[in-house]
Design a protein around this motif. Structure first.
Motif, PDB file in Angstrom:
ATOM      1  N   UNK A   1       0.836  -1.210   0.000  1.00  0.00           N
ATOM      2  CA  UNK A   1       0.000   0.000   0.000  1.00  0.00           C
ATOM      3  C   UNK A   1       0.865   1.253   0.000  1.00  0.00           C
ATOM      4  N   UNK A   2       1.990   1.202   0.722  1.00  0.00           N
ATOM      5  CA  UNK A   2       2.942   2.310   0.660  1.00  0.00           C
ATOM      6  C   UNK A   2       3.552   2.393  -0.739  1.00  0.00           C
ATOM      7  N   UNK A   3       3.882   1.234  -1.324  1.00  0.00           N
ATOM      8  CA  UNK A   3       4.461   1.207  -2.672  1.00  0.00           C
ATOM      9  C   UNK A   3       3.503   1.824  -3.683  1.00  0.00           C
ATOM     10  N   UNK A   4       2.211   1.551  -3.518  1.00  0.00           N
ATOM     11  CA  UNK A   4       1.189   2.116  -4.401  1.00  0.00           C
ATOM     12  C   UNK A   4       1.178   3.642  -4.295  1.00  0.00           C
ATOM     13  N   UNK A   5       1.224   4.148  -3.067  1.00  0.00           N
ATOM     14  CA  UNK A   5       1.204   5.599  -2.847  1.00  0.00           C
ATOM     15  C   UNK A   5       2.499   6.232  -3.351  1.00  0.00           C
ATOM     16  N   UNK A   6       3.633   5.560  -3.115  1.00  0.00           N
ATOM     17  CA  UNK A   6       4.915   6.068  -3.594  1.00  0.00           C
ATOM     18  C   UNK A   6       4.931   6.132  -5.116  1.00  0.00           C
ATOM     19  N   UNK A   7       4.370   5.118  -5.758  1.00  0.00           N
ATOM     20  CA  UNK A   7       4.279   5.110  -7.222  1.00  0.00           C
ATOM     21  C   UNK A   7       3.587   6.376  -7.719  1.00  0.00           C
ATOM     22  N   UNK A   8       2.494   6.753  -7.074  1.00  0.00           N
ATOM     23  CA  UNK A   8       1.768   7.956  -7.483  1.00  0.00           C
ATOM     24  C   UNK A   8       2.611   9.212  -7.242  1.00  0.00           C
ATOM     25  N   UNK A   9       3.383   9.240  -6.177  1.00  0.00           N
ATOM     26  CA  UNK A   9       4.237  10.402  -5.913  1.00  0.00           C
ATOM     27  C   UNK A   9       5.309  10.540  -6.998  1.00  0.00           C
ATOM     28  N   UNK A  10       5.908   9.406  -7.391  1.00  0.00           N
ATOM     29  CA  UNK A  10       6.932   9.437  -8.441  1.00  0.00           C
ATOM     30  C   UNK A  10       6.338   9.984  -9.740  1.00  0.00           C
ATOM     31  N   UNK A  11       5.149   9.520 -10.097  1.00  0.00           N
ATOM     32  CA  UNK A  11       4.492  10.023 -11.306  1.00  0.00           C
ATOM     33  C   UNK A  11       4.227  11.523 -11.166  1.00  0.00           C
ATOM     34  N   UNK A  12       3.865  11.966  -9.962  1.00  0.00           N
ATOM     35  CA  UNK A  12       3.626  13.391  -9.709  1.00  0.00           C
ATOM     36  C   UNK A  12       4.862  14.220 -10.041  1.00  0.00           C
ATOM     37  N   UNK A  13       6.025  13.746  -9.642  1.00  0.00           N
ATOM     38  CA  UNK A  13       7.263  14.492  -9.911  1.00  0.00           C
ATOM     39  C   UNK A  13       7.577  14.521 -11.411  1.00  0.00           C
TER      40      UNK A  13
ATOM     41  N   UNK B   1       2.577  25.019  -8.726  1.00  0.00           N
ATOM     42  CA  UNK B   1       1.202  25.284  -8.306  1.00  0.00           C
ATOM     43  C   UNK B   1       0.260  24.195  -8.824  1.00  0.00           C
ATOM     44  N   UNK B   2       0.490  23.740 -10.043  1.00  0.00           N
ATOM     45  CA  UNK B   2      -0.355  22.686 -10.622  1.00  0.00           C
ATOM     46  C   UNK B   2      -0.347  21.431  -9.753  1.00  0.00           C
ATOM     47  N   UNK B   3       0.814  21.051  -9.280  1.00  0.00           N
ATOM     48  CA  UNK B   3       0.964  19.813  -8.509  1.00  0.00           C
ATOM     49  C   UNK B   3       0.107  19.823  -7.257  1.00  0.00           C
ATOM     50  N   UNK B   4      -0.142  20.999  -6.685  1.00  0.00           N
ATOM     51  CA  UNK B   4      -0.901  21.077  -5.436  1.00  0.00           C
ATOM     52  C   UNK B   4      -2.333  21.575  -5.659  1.00  0.00           C
ATOM     53  N   UNK B   5      -2.745  21.601  -6.914  1.00  0.00           N
ATOM     54  CA  UNK B   5      -4.073  22.106  -7.251  1.00  0.00           C
ATOM     55  C   UNK B   5      -5.062  20.967  -7.447  1.00  0.00           C
TER      56      UNK B   5
END
Length: 608
Positions: free
Chosen positions: A182-194, A222-226
């Protein structure tokens, strides 16, 4: 906590280095001219293609893909100095690390109750179950169903592994024994965010000429946090989310191709990136097709036999690359997805209720059920939109129409719902009209510039016309869900439209400030792991957060279980308990059958 943060930053920089090096390799051979940040995004798109071919075509197991990544990483060390100079020691990387930290804060503070699943637990359970399957078996074994019967506990697993499964496979690379899946899933989304963040910087640098160079960082940050980014992040649409950097890159390369019609290399780059986009998320490829059409119409007079040949050759390259995905992508697109246009799916209520503001009846399941019943009863001859209007106004939701423009402009969370006290009406109406007036000024100025500028005039007219035709058709057949999906595909570009003053080549500061506060608004409260609860699609059934403690210490006993007998007749609870089982006991050989009862929000586990 520190280890998770350190690992996240390290893995992110490794991915950037690896994808940067892939492009460096291509540039050495084919003499491509790609700017430094686009090298990371283009390398990412090539990696997507190679990953697909390795697993689904060559039938390599994940462990061999890991070995390949390790060996090539050592070979790529020849690029380390360039990478350090062009990215690692730059402002962009500092901002990337800040993004990772900010997105990890809710996870580290709120724990697994927050991140075990977010806005769409159906998608997250499907992605995770298939990722675990990919992580443990090669594709031939999976197609032939030569895997543990345990995976049959997961709904539609046979369909999921054949339906554009590249994002599922990409996620499987992140599954490891050091952290929970579940952490890996969330981390995956963070990597894509960057990666999305870097793709937006590269896009702006390529197409805009800001005098103030800080704007190249401010707008993407700003987009990343919108709302525009967090919407896709929250609904766990991994295929869509993973495709956004490639969509942005492909759009940029397409403009380059039409701006430099005689440069053959741009066509090749565009063909490769668009092939990658189709492989990871074929539905969003529609955006590229539409942009291509209005650019083509605008440049018809300039296209000669030589340029036509370039286009045909790049299209052939696209077909050659993507044909490998015929079984998983072409079939999925034409058989499954196109049927959605004519089917009256009811997902629009959950995913689109925010357009009436943060508080409205469309996000209420009971109201949605009432609409379904009314629409099925032909004898009542109920008009869908009239029903929404009457119910809202009768219950005090007087702002729903005024909320629409601000909401589809990314500011839904500022828009009011019911106002019970009369003296609040003046304040609320004043605020809403202020926001409306401000947004209308932005829209007028940017459209006026686009229609007056000789370079963009015809392009804008073609784009508006094509979109109006599509929108009119979808409304006529009441395909509201498809409208919402198409709207979400345009998120990065809609954000830029509202964020930029195109004529002055500057930013709309007030809009950026308002839009970027959404992250704080959404995650500043725990609320049993939901965050701020409103019309935003953060949880389908709030009871699954409110009435279940997912970080219950009792669940650690699952490490001794081989199979589960679960008293709850709820697929999502069963699916996530089975995922917990996989996560905890994957290497434990002493296993027993277990019975699980949910009582007082906690799980009681007994060994049979």
């Amino acid at each position: 906590m520190i280890w998770k943060l350190t690992f996240s930053i390290l893995i992110c920089n490794f991915i950037f280095f690896y994808t940067y090096s892939i492009t460096e390799f291509f540039c050495r051979i084919f003499k491509f001219n790609i700017n430094r940040l686009s090298k990371i995004i283009f390398g990412y798109s090539v990696f997507i293609i190679l990953l697909y071919l390795s697993y689904f075509i060559l039938n390599l197991e994940i462990k061999y893909i890991y070995i390949f990544l390790i060996i090539t990483s050592f070979l790529f060390l020849i690029n380390i100095k360039k990478f350090l100079d062009n990215f690692f020691f730059t402002k962009e990387n500092i901002l990337v690390n800040l993004i990772i930290i900010f997105y990890l804060i809710p996870l580290l503070v709120y724990g697994e109750q927050f991140y075990i699943f977010r806005g769409n637990y159906w998608d997250s359970s499907n992605y995770l179950s298939s990722a675990v399957l990919f992580n443990n078996y090669n594709y031939n074994d999976i197609i032939n169903k030569s895997y543990s019967n345990f995976f049959l506990e997961f709904q539609s697993i046979d369909y999921i592994i054949k339906a554009r499964p590249l994002a599922n496979l990409f996620l499987s690379l992140f599954i490891n024994k050091s952290f929970s899946i579940f952490f890996s899933f969330y981390l995956f989304k963070i990597i894509i965010t960057t990666i999305i963040f870097l793709s937006l910087i590269a896009f702006l640098e390529n197409l805009f000429n800001f005098k103030n160079k800080k704007l190249f960082f401010i707008v993407p940050f700003a987009y990343i946090f919108s709302f525009w980014n967090i919407y896709i992040f929250e609904i766990d649409a991994l295929s869509h989310y993973s495709s956004i950097p490639i969509l942005i890159l492909s759009t940029s390369l397409m403009f380059d191709s039409f701006n430099k019609l005689n440069d053959e290399k741009n066509y090749i780059l565009f063909a490769i990136s668009s092939s990658s986009l189709f492989i990871i998320y074929p539905e969003i490829f529609l955006v590229i097709v539409l942009i291509f059409l209005f650019l083509l119409f605008d440049n018809l007079k300039k296209i000669n036999k030589k340029i036509t040949f370039f286009f045909l050759r790049s299209f052939l390259l696209f077909l050659i690359i993507t044909f490998a995905s015929y079984e998983t992508n072409y079939k999925h697109l034409f058989i499954s997805q196109l049927n959605q246009i004519t089917n009256l799916n009811d997902w629009w209520g959950y995913f689109g209720s925010f357009i009436f503001g943060k508080d409205n009846l469309v996000s209420n399941p009971e109201f949605v059920d009432e609409i379904k019943i009314a629409l099925k009863d032909v004898s009542r001859n109920i008009d869908f939109l009239s029903l929404i209007h009457e119910q809202h106004f009768s219950k005090g939701y007087k702002f729903i129409y005024l909320n629409i423009l601000p909401s589809i402009s990314g500011l839904y969370f500022l828009m009011p719902g019911i106002i019970n006290k009369n003296y609040f009406y003046f304040v609320q109406y004043s605020f809403v009209f202020l926001i409306l007036f401000y947004l209308l000024i932005i829209i007028y100025k940017n459209i006026d510039y686009l229609l007056r500028n000789p370079f963009s005039k015809r392009k804008s007219i073609y784009f508006i016309f094509i979109n109006l035709v599509i929108l009119s058709y979808l409304i006529s057949i009441q395909s509201y869900w498809i409208i919402i999906k198409y709207y979400t595909y345009l998120f990065p570009f809609l954000f830029l439209f509202f964020s930029l003053n195109l004529k002055k080549k500057s930013i709309n500061k007030f809009y950026l400030i308002l839009a970027s506060t959404f992250f704080i608004y959404k995650y500043s409260t725990f609320n049993e792991g939901v965050g701020r609860y409103d019309s935003f699609p953060s949880i389908i059934d709030i009871k699954l957060k409110k009435e279940v403690i997912w970080d219950d210490p009792n669940l650690y006993k699952l490490k001794n279980c081989s199979q589960l007998s679960i008293s709850e007749n709820n697929y999502i609870i069963k699916a996530y308990l089975n995922l917990k089982l996989v996560d905890l006991n994957i290497n434990n050989k002493k296993k027993e059958s277990c019975s699980i009862i949910l009582k007082n929000k906690k799980f009681i586990i007994s060994y049979d």
